[in-house]
Design a protein around this motif. Structure first.
Motif, PDB file in Angstrom:
ATOM      1  N   GLY A 148       0.803  -1.217   0.000  1.00 53.96           N
ATOM      2  CA  GLY A 148       0.000   0.000   0.000  1.00 53.96           C
ATOM      3  C   GLY A 148       0.834   1.264   0.000  1.00 53.96           C
ATOM      4  N   LEU A 149       2.148   1.154   0.242  1.00 56.44           N
ATOM      5  CA  LEU A 149       3.011   2.326   0.210  1.00 56.44           C
ATOM      6  C   LEU A 149       3.535   2.536  -1.209  1.00 56.44           C
ATOM      7  CD1 LEU A 149       5.159   1.876   3.461  1.00 56.44           C
ATOM      8  CD2 LEU A 149       2.909   2.938   3.196  1.00 56.44           C
ATOM      9  N   ASP A 150       3.813   3.794  -1.550  1.00 54.73           N
ATOM     10  CA  ASP A 150       4.395   4.048  -2.861  1.00 54.73           C
ATOM     11  C   ASP A 150       5.877   3.673  -2.849  1.00 54.73           C
ATOM     12  OD1 ASP A 150       5.741   6.137  -1.566  1.00 54.73           O
ATOM     13  OD2 ASP A 150       4.397   7.685  -2.353  1.00 54.73           O
ATOM     14  N   HIS A 151       6.514   3.797  -4.014  1.00 52.23           N
ATOM     15  CA  HIS A 151       7.897   3.349  -4.141  1.00 52.23           C
ATOM     16  C   HIS A 151       8.808   4.059  -3.143  1.00 52.23           C
ATOM     17  CE1 HIS A 151      11.455   1.747  -6.198  1.00 52.23           C
ATOM     18  NE2 HIS A 151      11.969   2.945  -6.051  1.00 52.23           N
ATOM     19  N   ARG A 152       8.633   5.368  -3.014  1.00 50.22           N
ATOM     20  CA  ARG A 152       9.490   6.136  -2.106  1.00 50.22           C
ATOM     21  C   ARG A 152       9.244   5.731  -0.655  1.00 50.22           C
ATOM     22  NH1 ARG A 152      10.342  12.666  -2.515  1.00 50.22           N
ATOM     23  NH2 ARG A 152      12.117  12.808  -1.092  1.00 50.22           N
ATOM     24  N   GLY A 153       7.960   5.584  -0.297  1.00 49.85           N
ATOM     25  CA  GLY A 153       7.632   5.179   1.067  1.00 49.85           C
ATOM     26  C   GLY A 153       8.176   3.806   1.399  1.00 49.85           C
ATOM     27  N   THR A 154       8.128   2.900   0.408  1.00 47.30           N
ATOM     28  CA  THR A 154       8.658   1.548   0.598  1.00 47.30           C
ATOM     29  C   THR A 154      10.162   1.576   0.830  1.00 47.30           C
ATOM     30  OG1 THR A 154       6.921   0.549  -0.754  1.00 47.30           O
ATOM     31  CG2 THR A 154       8.960  -0.699  -0.507  1.00 47.30           C
ATOM     32  N   ALA A 155      10.882   2.339  -0.009  1.00 50.25           N
ATOM     33  CA  ALA A 155      12.334   2.432   0.135  1.00 50.25           C
ATOM     34  C   ALA A 155      12.712   3.041   1.483  1.00 50.25           C
ATOM     35  CB  ALA A 155      12.914   3.263  -1.008  1.00 50.25           C
ATOM     36  N   ASP A 156      11.979   4.082   1.910  1.00 48.09           N
ATOM     37  CA  ASP A 156      12.249   4.710   3.208  1.00 48.09           C
ATOM     38  C   ASP A 156      12.013   3.731   4.352  1.00 48.09           C
ATOM     39  OD1 ASP A 156      12.925   7.088   2.003  1.00 48.09           O
ATOM     40  OD2 ASP A 156      10.979   8.042   2.348  1.00 48.09           O
ATOM     41  N   PHE A 157      10.961   2.941   4.237  1.00 46.28           N
ATOM     42  CA  PHE A 157      10.638   1.979   5.296  1.00 46.28           C
ATOM     43  C   PHE A 157      11.746   0.939   5.427  1.00 46.28           C
ATOM     44  CE2 PHE A 157       8.657  -1.800   7.099  1.00 46.28           C
ATOM     45  CZ  PHE A 157       7.959  -1.266   8.177  1.00 46.28           C
ATOM     46  N   TYR A 158      12.233   0.429   4.300  1.00 48.93           N
ATOM     47  CA  TYR A 158      13.287  -0.576   4.357  1.00 48.93           C
ATOM     48  C   TYR A 158      14.599   0.001   4.887  1.00 48.93           C
ATOM     49  CZ  TYR A 158      10.378  -3.957   1.906  1.00 48.93           C
ATOM     50  OH  TYR A 158       9.375  -4.836   1.569  1.00 48.93           O
ATOM     51  N   ARG A 159      14.860   1.285   4.594  1.00 52.34           N
ATOM     52  CA  ARG A 159      16.049   1.920   5.179  1.00 52.34           C
ATOM     53  C   ARG A 159      15.910   2.010   6.688  1.00 52.34           C
ATOM     54  NH1 ARG A 159      16.382   4.878   0.173  1.00 52.34           N
ATOM     55  NH2 ARG A 159      14.789   6.350   0.858  1.00 52.34           N
ATOM     56  N   GLN A 160      14.673   2.268   7.155  1.00 48.87           N
ATOM     57  CA  GLN A 160      14.442   2.330   8.592  1.00 48.87           C
ATOM     58  C   GLN A 160      14.635   0.957   9.228  1.00 48.87           C
ATOM     59  OE1 GLN A 160      13.811   5.370   9.983  1.00 48.87           O
ATOM     60  NE2 GLN A 160      14.216   4.363  11.951  1.00 48.87           N
ATOM     61  N   ILE A 161      14.237  -0.091   8.524  1.00 47.58           N
ATOM     62  CA  ILE A 161      14.431  -1.452   9.018  1.00 47.58           C
ATOM     63  C   ILE A 161      15.917  -1.733   9.219  1.00 47.58           C
ATOM     64  CG2 ILE A 161      14.273  -3.884   8.355  1.00 47.58           C
ATOM     65  CD1 ILE A 161      11.698  -2.704   9.416  1.00 47.58           C
ATOM     66  N   ALA A 162      16.743  -1.301   8.265  1.00 48.43           N
ATOM     67  CA  ALA A 162      18.187  -1.489   8.395  1.00 48.43           C
ATOM     68  C   ALA A 162      18.720  -0.750   9.624  1.00 48.43           C
ATOM     69  CB  ALA A 162      18.897  -1.014   7.133  1.00 48.43           C
ATOM     70  N   LYS A 163      18.167   0.440   9.906  1.00 43.46           N
ATOM     71  CA  LYS A 163      18.584   1.191  11.092  1.00 43.46           C
ATOM     72  C   LYS A 163      18.171   0.477  12.371  1.00 43.46           C
ATOM     73  CE  LYS A 163      18.470   5.768   8.907  1.00 43.46           C
ATOM     74  NZ  LYS A 163      17.807   7.100   8.887  1.00 43.46           N
ATOM     75  N   VAL A 164      16.986  -0.139  12.348  1.00 45.71           N
ATOM     76  CA  VAL A 164      16.529  -0.899  13.515  1.00 45.71           C
ATOM     77  C   VAL A 164      17.497  -2.043  13.811  1.00 45.71           C
ATOM     78  CG1 VAL A 164      14.741  -2.479  14.347  1.00 45.71           C
ATOM     79  CG2 VAL A 164      14.092  -0.305  13.309  1.00 45.71           C
ATOM     80  N   ARG A 165      17.954  -2.712  12.759  1.00 44.02           N
ATOM     81  CA  ARG A 165      18.930  -3.782  12.949  1.00 44.02           C
ATOM     82  C   ARG A 165      20.204  -3.243  13.605  1.00 44.02           C
ATOM     83  NH1 ARG A 165      21.981  -7.276   9.158  1.00 44.02           N
ATOM     84  NH2 ARG A 165      21.996  -5.549   7.663  1.00 44.02           N
ATOM     85  N   GLU A 166      20.632  -2.056  13.166  1.00 41.09           N
ATOM     86  CA  GLU A 166      21.846  -1.456  13.721  1.00 41.09           C
ATOM     87  C   GLU A 166      21.672  -1.055  15.177  1.00 41.09           C
ATOM     88  OE1 GLU A 166      22.831   1.797  11.210  1.00 41.09           O
ATOM     89  OE2 GLU A 166      23.126   0.572   9.424  1.00 41.09           O
ATOM     90  N   THR A 167      20.527  -0.447  15.503  1.00 38.42           N
ATOM     91  CA  THR A 167      20.332   0.060  16.853  1.00 38.42           C
ATOM     92  C   THR A 167      19.912  -1.023  17.850  1.00 38.42           C
ATOM     93  OG1 THR A 167      18.048   0.692  16.312  1.00 38.42           O
ATOM     94  CG2 THR A 167      19.738   2.372  16.062  1.00 38.42           C
ATOM     95  N   ARG A 168      19.112  -1.967  17.385  1.00 36.24           N
ATOM     96  CA  ARG A 168      18.572  -2.995  18.273  1.00 36.24           C
ATOM     97  C   ARG A 168      19.352  -4.311  18.210  1.00 36.24           C
ATOM     98  NH1 ARG A 168      13.542  -2.073  21.427  1.00 36.24           N
ATOM     99  NH2 ARG A 168      12.983   0.069  20.887  1.00 36.24           N
ATOM    100  N   GLY A 169      20.042  -4.556  17.097  1.00 35.17           N
ATOM    101  CA  GLY A 169      20.802  -5.791  16.940  1.00 35.17           C
ATOM    102  C   GLY A 169      19.958  -7.025  16.706  1.00 35.17           C
ATOM    103  N   CYS A 170      18.688  -6.834  16.355  1.00 33.91           N
ATOM    104  CA  CYS A 170      17.805  -7.984  16.167  1.00 33.91           C
ATOM    105  C   CYS A 170      17.902  -8.526  14.746  1.00 33.91           C
ATOM    106  CB  CYS A 170      16.354  -7.606  16.475  1.00 33.91           C
ATOM    107  SG  CYS A 170      15.732  -6.197  15.556  1.00 33.91           S
ATOM    108  N   ALA A 171      17.587  -9.798  14.607  1.00 34.43           N
ATOM    109  CA  ALA A 171      17.459 -10.387  13.273  1.00 34.43           C
ATOM    110  C   ALA A 171      16.111  -9.973  12.700  1.00 34.43           C
ATOM    111  CB  ALA A 171      17.557 -11.904  13.355  1.00 34.43           C
ATOM    112  N   ILE A 172      16.039  -9.902  11.377  1.00 38.17           N
ATOM    113  CA  ILE A 172      14.809  -9.490  10.711  1.00 38.17           C
ATOM    114  C   ILE A 172      14.535 -10.439   9.551  1.00 38.17           C
ATOM    115  CG2 ILE A 172      13.675  -7.670   9.378  1.00 38.17           C
ATOM    116  CD1 ILE A 172      15.525  -5.680  10.938  1.00 38.17           C
ATOM    117  N   VAL A 173      13.325 -10.984   9.518  1.00 38.45           N
ATOM    118  CA  VAL A 173      12.881 -11.798   8.390  1.00 38.45           C
ATOM    119  C   VAL A 173      11.656 -11.105   7.814  1.00 38.45           C
ATOM    120  CG1 VAL A 173      12.084 -14.041   7.578  1.00 38.45           C
ATOM    121  CG2 VAL A 173      13.727 -13.919   9.464  1.00 38.45           C
TER     122      VAL A 173
END
Length: 239
Positions: A148-173
């Protein structure tokens, strides 16, 4: 190792949805599941969460496994007045500090007093992500969280996911249909269609014959495929 599947199959009623699944999830890595509709991606998630049980094979989980889940969509009655803060504290309360940190890590700091119904689609998905972080998970599961997100919103969301991995150290599937968007943010790709067709690093998978056949893509440079083929893992293999 957080999760390990050995020759795992899942049957619902008389239908075998997943067969001979071999995969492993290690701490701190990002894995993307791709596959057509009906490939069993959501069934795999439900099995990892514990909502479904394997009909064959083994599913091993770390004793300290804590799973956070971000759904594909969540319906909230638009006549229901509820702030982000209130939404974050359902069904149980959390300290304001914990809520604020989760919202910050999800990239929506300061939205706690906003009405949920006033949020954009991208903001709401990040609030769902923040809610999943409240339990301090060491594994996050995202079921097509950018639908439901547009291309830009999708790319921004995935960049945020990468930051979550960095800050929280959790695995993501995460489940995604957009391998080209997530390539820079993922470590490992698994192509699923009732079984694991192939798995490997994203640039290798995008050039693999199995991946291209799965999505009906045109044939690619055979020379490039031959160079990459040794890096591909067979469907029955694990890392």
């Amino acid at each position: 190792m957080l999760i390990e599947c050995h020759n795992m199959s899942v049957r619902i009623g008389k239908r075998n949805i997943l067969s001979n699944i071999n995969l492993s999830v290690h701490a701190g890595e990002i894995i993307t599941l791709v596959g057509p509709n009906g490939a069993g991606k959501s069934t795999l998630f439900k099995t990892l969460i514990g909502a479904l049980s394997p009909s064959a094979g083994l599913l091993n989980k770390a004793s300290d496994l804590r799973i956070g889940y971000v759904p594909q969509r969540l319906y909230i009655d638009d006549t229901l007045p509820i702030t982000v803060s209130r939404f974050m504290n359902l069904p149980r309360s959390h300290s304001p500090k914990v809520v604020a940190q989760a919202l910050s890590d999800a990239g929506v700091a300061g939205l706690d007093k906003e009405q949920v119904m006033d949020l954009s689609g991208g903001q709401f998905q990040r609030v769902l992500l923040a809610r999943a972080l409240l339990g301090e998970p060491n594994l996050l599961l995202l079921d097509e969280a950018t639908q439901g997100l547009d291309h830009r919103g999708t790319a921004d969301f995935y960049r945020q996911i990468a930051k979550v991995r960095e800050t929280r150290g959790c695995a993501i599937v995460m489940i995604s249909h957009e391998l080209h968007v997530v390539m820079k943010q993922t470590d490992w790709v698994i192509c699923l269609n009732g079984h694991i067709c192939c798995q490997g690093e994203p640039d290798v998978i995008s050039d693999s014959q199995e991946y291209r056949a799965l999505f009906g893509l045109d044939s690619h440079d055979d020379a490039a495929l031959n160079l990459n083929e040794p890096q591909l893992q067979a469907a029955s293999g694990t890392r």
